[in-house]
Design an enzyme around this catalytic site. Sequence first.
Site, PDB file in Angstrom:
ATOM      1  N   HIS A 109       0.842  -1.196   0.000  1.00  0.00           N
ATOM      2  CA  HIS A 109       0.000   0.000   0.000  1.00  0.00           C
ATOM      3  C   HIS A 109       0.880   1.249   0.000  1.00  0.00           C
ATOM      4  CE1 HIS A 109      -3.970  -1.803   1.794  1.00  0.00           C
ATOM      5  NE2 HIS A 109      -3.539  -2.449   0.722  1.00  0.00           N
ATOM      6  N   CYS A 158      -2.281  -0.231   7.501  1.00  0.00           N
ATOM      7  CA  CYS A 158      -1.496   1.009   7.427  1.00  0.00           C
ATOM      8  C   CYS A 158      -1.654   1.833   8.702  1.00  0.00           C
ATOM      9  CB  CYS A 158      -1.891   1.804   6.191  1.00  0.00           C
ATOM     10  SG  CYS A 158      -1.450   0.917   4.671  1.00  0.00           S
ATOM     11  N   CYS A 179      -6.146   1.987   5.849  1.00  0.00           N
ATOM     12  CA  CYS A 179      -6.769   0.715   6.236  1.00  0.00           C
ATOM     13  C   CYS A 179      -6.179   0.278   7.591  1.00  0.00           C
ATOM     14  CB  CYS A 179      -6.498  -0.320   5.150  1.00  0.00           C
ATOM     15  SG  CYS A 179      -4.797  -0.936   5.159  1.00  0.00           S
ATOM     16  N   GLU A 188       0.966   3.890   1.888  1.00  0.00           N
ATOM     17  CA  GLU A 188       1.509   4.313   3.185  1.00  0.00           C
ATOM     18  C   GLU A 188       2.702   3.449   3.593  1.00  0.00           C
ATOM     19  OE1 GLU A 188      -1.650   3.554   2.390  1.00  0.00           O
ATOM     20  OE2 GLU A 188      -3.042   4.321   3.908  1.00  0.00           O
TER      21      GLU A 188
HETATM   22 ZN   LIG Z   1      -3.430   0.322   3.728  1.00  0.00          ZN
END
Ligand SMILES: [Zn+2]
Length: 151
Positions: free
Chosen positions: A53, A86, A83, A55
């Site tokens: 992801h 993260c 999410c 992040e």
């Molecule tokens: Zn994430």
Amino acid sequence: MRWEERYMRRALELAQEAAECGEVPVGCVIVLHGEIVGEGRNRREERQRTSSHAEMEAIEAANARLGSWRLSEAELYVTLEPCPMCAGAILNARIGRVYYGARDRAMGAVGGVSNLFMEDYPNCPAVVGGILAEECAAVLQRFFSELRTGE
Ligand SMILES: [Zn+2]
């Protein structure tokens, strides 16, 4: 332009770059004392890695750049609400402040579905949502509508 919008614009550019590579468009930058020290974008398809992801990539880049896992003085800007994975990494990195753009009603862990930063963890960051929210959401909507029409 307000400074937080300036950093979110850079995150949006990274999100756009992700879209052009066929990735769900999410971009992230980490800023320390007014300087970008880490950038990331979604690379899940490219890497075929669950954790790729935006992040996570930006945190990894900032760790490498600063030679430290502790990012307590840093601010994180991301186009989509983080999410749970993260948000967990943000807690572990001790990031002090999080700015996000669009809400994520499917996977958001900062209010969209749950809110990890309201729980009793040490070092919960301050959070500001809704920075350039419409543009951040539009880049995602465009991506998914183009997927549907097979463009
Ligand atoms: Zn994430």
